[in-house]
Design an enzyme around this catalytic site. Structure first.
Site: not given
Ligand code: NI
Length: 171
Positions: A46, A51, A93-94, A135-136, A139
């Site tokens: 995701g 991001q 998380c990236l 999660h997204e 963000h």
């Molecule tokens: Ni993330």
């Protein structure tokens, strides 16, 4: 199409609430394509627009590596309209490299938003799909996994980053 650089904690854009998309134009469609490519390139399931430095309410997901009944999904202005149950899940998380933490999430969610074609959509998810949606959506509300853990755990991560930067000789 382009692969973007993924911004990392503590970049300030990641802390900001993203702006709603009022018109789905070519720019938004291109953003979705680029986010899709960036997510696949990074091996993520995701990604939220913030991001990649774009403070707009757009998310992409593909949890098929973990739950093959799902495929790629892009959503604009997503919001959780109902939720149910609780589940513990280890999340990464990236934007927060080398960090995994078990978080409490809702087991099932219903999310309303717009498709890239501008159609109103409502999707129900459970398990990893529901977790990825939460999660997204976190963000685009400026919330990172680090905001969902104790202050102590957050400080430990900050100190680890500082140490790594010193080792690399960065200020
Ligand atoms: Ni993330």
């Amino acid at each position: 199409m382009a692969v973007f650089e993924i911004l990392k904690f503590p970049h300030p854009i990641l802390k900001k609430r993203s702006e709603a998309v009022s018109r789905i134009d070519e720019e938004v469609k291109k953003l979705i394509q680029d986010m899709r490519e960036t997510m696949y390139e990074a091996g993520g399931i995701g990604l939220a627009a913030c991001q990649v430095g774009v403070s707009r309410r757009v998310i992409v997901l593909d949890v098929s590596p973990m739950d093959p009944q799902h495929s790629f999904l892009a959503m604009i202005n997503p919001e959780i309209i109902s939720e149910e149950g609780e589940i513990d899940h280890e999340e990464g998380c990236l934007s927060v490299p080398d960090y995994l933490e078990t978080l409490k999430r809702k087991e099932k969610v219903c999310v309303r938003g717009l498709s890239p074609e501008g159609m109103e959509m409502e999707i129900k998810g459970e398990g990893i799909f529901a977790i990825a949606l939460q999660h997204e959506i976190d963000h685009i509300n400026g919330i990172l996994v680090l905001d969902r853990v104790s202050r102590l755990k957050r400080e430990i991560y900050r100190n680890k980053l500082k140490k790594e930067k010193r080792k690399e000789g960065k200020p």
